[in-house]
Design a protein around this motif. Structure first.
Motif, PDB file in Angstrom:
ATOM      1  N   GLY A   1      21.956 -52.847 -31.504  1.00 23.76           N
ATOM      2  CA  GLY A   1      22.774 -52.551 -30.327  1.00 23.76           C
ATOM      3  C   GLY A   1      22.257 -51.352 -29.558  1.00 23.76           C
ATOM      4  O   GLY A   1      22.294 -51.334 -28.332  1.00 23.76           O
TER       5      GLY A   1
ATOM      6  N   ALA B   1      29.143 -51.912 -30.049  1.00 31.97           N
ATOM      7  CA  ALA B   1      29.260 -53.374 -30.039  1.00 31.97           C
ATOM      8  C   ALA B   1      28.463 -53.996 -31.182  1.00 31.97           C
ATOM      9  O   ALA B   1      28.941 -54.909 -31.862  1.00 31.97           O
ATOM     10  CB  ALA B   1      28.781 -53.930 -28.697  1.00 31.97           C
ATOM     11  N   GLY B   2      27.257 -53.512 -31.429  1.00 31.52           N
ATOM     12  CA  GLY B   2      26.445 -54.028 -32.521  1.00 31.52           C
ATOM     13  C   GLY B   2      27.068 -53.750 -33.873  1.00 31.52           C
ATOM     14  O   GLY B   2      27.088 -54.610 -34.755  1.00 31.52           O
TER      15      GLY B   2
ATOM     16  N   GLY C   1      23.188 -54.067 -37.144  1.00 27.84           N
ATOM     17  CA  GLY C   1      23.728 -54.378 -35.826  1.00 27.84           C
ATOM     18  C   GLY C   1      23.798 -53.148 -34.939  1.00 27.84           C
ATOM     19  O   GLY C   1      23.524 -53.215 -33.745  1.00 27.84           O
TER      20      GLY C   1
ATOM     21  N   SER D   1      30.285 -56.017 -34.314  1.00 23.47           N
ATOM     22  CA  SER D   1      29.975 -57.423 -34.575  1.00 23.47           C
ATOM     23  C   SER D   1      29.409 -57.602 -35.975  1.00 23.47           C
ATOM     24  O   SER D   1      29.728 -58.572 -36.657  1.00 23.47           O
ATOM     25  CB  SER D   1      29.022 -57.982 -33.519  1.00 23.47           C
ATOM     26  OG  SER D   1      27.794 -57.291 -33.524  1.00 23.47           O
TER      27      SER D   1
ATOM     28  N   GLY E   1      28.123 -61.073 -29.985  1.00 23.67           N
ATOM     29  CA  GLY E   1      27.311 -60.487 -31.053  1.00 23.67           C
ATOM     30  C   GLY E   1      27.672 -61.064 -32.411  1.00 23.67           C
ATOM     31  O   GLY E   1      26.802 -61.306 -33.243  1.00 23.67           O
TER      32      GLY E   1
ATOM     33  N   ALA F   1      31.181 -58.593 -25.695  1.00 25.56           N
ATOM     34  CA  ALA F   1      29.929 -58.248 -26.382  1.00 25.56           C
ATOM     35  C   ALA F   1      30.075 -58.392 -27.891  1.00 25.56           C
ATOM     36  O   ALA F   1      29.168 -58.890 -28.565  1.00 25.56           O
ATOM     37  CB  ALA F   1      29.505 -56.826 -26.021  1.00 25.56           C
TER      38      ALA F   1
ATOM     39  N   GLY G   1      22.616 -57.648 -32.901  1.00 27.87           N
ATOM     40  CA  GLY G   1      23.074 -56.380 -32.338  1.00 27.87           C
ATOM     41  C   GLY G   1      22.420 -56.099 -30.995  1.00 27.87           C
ATOM     42  O   GLY G   1      23.049 -55.560 -30.079  1.00 27.87           O
TER      43      GLY G   1
ATOM     44  N   GLY H   1      26.339 -49.937 -26.770  1.00 27.81           N
ATOM     45  CA  GLY H   1      25.550 -50.917 -27.499  1.00 27.81           C
ATOM     46  C   GLY H   1      25.637 -50.711 -28.993  1.00 27.81           C
ATOM     47  O   GLY H   1      25.748 -51.663 -29.762  1.00 27.81           O
TER      48      GLY H   1
ATOM     49  N   GLY I   1      21.056 -51.484 -25.801  1.00 30.27           N
ATOM     50  CA  GLY I   1      21.619 -50.557 -24.829  1.00 30.27           C
ATOM     51  C   GLY I   1      20.563 -49.753 -24.109  1.00 30.27           C
ATOM     52  O   GLY I   1      20.739 -49.374 -22.957  1.00 30.27           O
TER      53      GLY I   1
ATOM     54  N   ALA J   1      24.262 -58.001 -28.373  1.00 25.70           N
ATOM     55  CA  ALA J   1      25.529 -57.332 -28.038  1.00 25.70           C
ATOM     56  C   ALA J   1      25.273 -56.093 -27.184  1.00 25.70           C
ATOM     57  O   ALA J   1      26.022 -55.821 -26.238  1.00 25.70           O
ATOM     58  CB  ALA J   1      26.274 -56.954 -29.316  1.00 25.70           C
ATOM     59  N   GLY J   2      24.216 -55.338 -27.501  1.00 27.58           N
ATOM     60  CA  GLY J   2      23.881 -54.159 -26.710  1.00 27.58           C
ATOM     61  C   GLY J   2      23.447 -54.500 -25.305  1.00 27.58           C
ATOM     62  O   GLY J   2      23.738 -53.772 -24.353  1.00 27.58           O
TER      63      GLY J   2
END
Length: 114
Positions: free
Chosen positions: A104, A44-45, A100, A48, A9, A5, A28, A41, A108, A31-32
């Motif tokens: 994310g 990850a956001g 992000g 990234s 992202g 992710a 983001g 999420g 999510g 990535a989420g």
């Protein structure tokens, strides 16, 4: 799954970062969506976006030095670009990271953790 992710992202952040505000949020969000869940999420956001900000601060002075060496003022031009970017790396990292993180969290929310 978090690493995947963050990598995707980050790639989305590279592509979409020229879009002000909306680009990092969309990256983001992607990535989420990949990781699922609001907390994951957001993480990850944020990661990234943070990686995007840090790498931009590292690569732009190198690019400035390279271009400066071509036109004959490499050290001066690279140092100037490095000083300007070095001062802004904290702000750019916060900008990409926080946007992000927001994207994310939205991604999510759309895809619940499985």
């Amino acid at each position: 799954m978090l690493v995947l992710a963050v990598i995707i992202g980050y790639i989305a952040m590279l592509i979409l970062s020229p879009l002000p505000v909306l680009g990092p949020i969309i990256a983001g969000f992607i990535a989420g969506l990949i990781i699922g869940g609001v907390k994951n999420g957001m993480l990850a956001g944020f990661l990234s976006g943070t990686i995007e900000g840090i790498l931009a601060g590292i690569l732009l002075p190198i690019l400035g030095g390279f271009i400066g060496s071509i036109i004959g003022v490499g050290a001066i031009f690279g140092g100037l670009v490095g000083a300007i970017i070095g001062a802004g790396i904290f702000i750019s990292t916060l900008y990409f990271g926080l946007l992000g993180l927001f994207g994310g969290a939205l991604g999510g929310l759309v895809r619940k953790k499985q």
